[in-house]
Design a protein around this motif. Structure first.
Motif: not given
Length: 526
Positions: A271-283
């Protein structure tokens, strides 16, 4: 017999501190190794293009064009998530060590929950345009230029994630969608608004800091909702199965009334792993304080190309460190148990099978972690989870002390957590959504709407062209709800009743929907 010395993976900021105190060699050697593997021919097994491509695109084997398979080799939403990525990190590290003069180099982790990250965001070694900082030599950790094109055959006639040779990976606030003529035009127009690299890095860091520093205040009491809180909470997961992935954790949380953990939401490492992906990549989610810039579609936000951005590996090095911290905290450094036939233990769960894995097969500690192999008695065989349980005794390395590994956290059984209400959000249909998205639980507290929790979901851009996705459309999310907040069932993006001072509901933050029909989301409280 003399005990073999463990190799150490330091944090990126520790390497930065050494560099700034005239011990420049460790960081310079890491940079040299990265520049080396990025410069190798695209068919060299140690090239970054090959190794980065194991995660998603360029798809191979059954993943190339068979919609029954996820496409890439990575495992998400199942019990192999931590162990597959552990071996993946090791293979990347071995490639770095293949560069002449870098035989002893080790990967480093971005300590995402350190005080420095919480205040400043990403370490400068991962974002500076040039390295050394006083030169004009491109920093090998800030991006990757594709040496050849990749083609997304899974998406059929609308190949959003096909990318040409010469494409350079991007991060928030930029867009990397270039697969179709319409995407290329939109991306060119969007990126023209962000011409200054240093300003873009500041915007990226501000966004990461926002993800790392959220909380709500109810009656003067703070309730953290940030990514650091999620990382800390995942360390108290009661067993490996639910710790390892979002699918198993969702099942556990849905049945809390029949477990000994009533009132305590299990947060999986994923779950926090997913959050960092979107924090860096954006959506693309206009009007939201996380990634608020419309049109931002960086590579880290999509599994298809995330592994081709160098920052991916520094993020996952930290994810693996947190896996090891959980193991030490909960007494699982030498064994990991998988609950048989539990959701998240079948190859079709969540993303679907990877090339080499039989559809609808049960995943165990002996399942192959394709495409990685090891030599044993002069022969090669597939790596399995059983081969990488203890990083120190089996793999010969360890991590330097970092955040959440300072001895302050106690073992789960000696630290009972206070029970609270749980908001369960169900019936989210990802077929109607393009790409990754975020489920947020919102509450009206003293007349002000506040986000009481979020769940980042890494999803395919075109779910309709993924056969396995079509059989696993529902997304669930669970959030702990402070007792003072009164629940109220809401539909997506519905307004909150003004007469209720403490109410809760749900909003869906997504790039864009594939149709205009509203989601019939269900909210319940346990």
């Amino acid at each position: 017999m003399k005990k073999k010395r463990l190799r150490i993976r330091y944090s990126v900021r520790q390497l930065q501190e050494m560099y700034e105190n005239n011990n420049k060699a460790p960081l310079e050697k890491l940079m040299k190794a990265w520049a080396g593997i990025k410069a190798l021919p695209p068919d060299d097994p140690n090239s970054f293009f090959v190794i980065g491509g194991y995660h998603g695109e360029p798809f191979v084997g059954a993943g190339w064009g068979n919609a029954s398979y996820w496409g890439g080799y990575c495992n998400h939403g199942n019990v192999l998530f931590p162990t597959w990525h552990r071996v993946y990190m090791m293979k990347l590290e071995e490639a770095l060590q293949s560069i002449e003069g870098c035989e002893d180099v080790m990967m480093a982790y971005w300590d995402e929950t350190s005080e420095a990250s919480i205040k400043e965001g990403i370490p400068w070694a991962l974002t500076d345009e040039f390295f050394p900082r006083d030169s004009k030599t491109p920093n090998p950790l800030r991006s990757f230029v594709f040496p050849t094109n990749i083609t997304d055959n899974i998406n059929g006639d609308n190949p959003n994630y096909s990318k040409p040779a010469g494409y350079e990976t991007v991060r928030y606030p930029l867009s990397g969608l270039v697969g179709t003529e319409a995407d290329r035009a939109a991306t060119q127009c969007h990126n023209a608004n962000f011409p200054n690299y240093k300003e873009n890095v500041k915007t990226l860091n501000d966004n990461v800091v926002a993800w790392l520093n959220t909380f709500i205040t109810v009656n003067g009491q703070k309730f953290p909702t940030d990514v650091k809180h999620k990382y800390e909470a995942c360390l108290y997961a009661p067993n490996y199965t639910v710790f390892s992935n979002t699918t198993s954790a969702a099942e556990w949380n849905s049945k809390l009334s029949s477990t000994g953990d009533k009132g305590n939401v299990v947060v999986p490492l994923e779950s926090p792993h997913n959050s960092i992906h979107l924090a860096v990549g954006g959506y693309d989610a206009p009007g939201y304080d996380r990634s608020p810039i419309p049109g931002a579609n960086g590579d880290m936000g999509e599994n298809d190309t995330a592994g081709l951005d160098p920052i991916f590996f520094f993020h996952h090095c930290n994810v693996d460190r947190m896996f090891w911290v959980w193991q030490k905290l909960n007494g699982h450094t030498n064994e990991l148990d998988i609950i048989k036939y539990y959701p998240g233990t079948n190859s079709v769960d969540s993303q679907g099978p990877t090339p080499g894995t039989t559809p609808n097969s049960w995943l165990t500690m002996d399942s192959p972690l394709d495409p990685f192999t090891l030599k044993e008695n002069g022969k090669e065989r597939p790596y399995t989870s059983r081969d990488c349980i203890n990083i120190e005794q089996q793999l010969g390395f360890t991590y330097s002390p970092g955040s959440l590994d300072d001895g302050k956290l106690k073992k789960r059984n000696s630290t009972p957590r206070k029970a609270s209400k749980i908001v369960e959000i169900t019936n989210i249909n990802r077929a109607a959504l393009n790409g990754s998205f975020v489920v947020t639980a919102v509450a009206n507290i003293d007349g002000k709407k506040q986000v009481i929790g979020h769940e980042a979901v890494l999803s395919r851009w075109s779910v309709k062209n993924c056969a396995n996705c079509q059989t696993h459309l529902e997304v669930k999310a669970h959030f702990e709800l402070p007792e003072v907040v009164k629940p109220m069932i809401m539909l997506s993006n519905a307004s909150i009743a003004e007469e209720d001072r403490h109410t809760a509901g749900v909003e869906l933050m997504t790039r864009r929907q594939t149709n205009n029909r509203p989601q019939r989301i269900s909210v319940s409280v346990k």
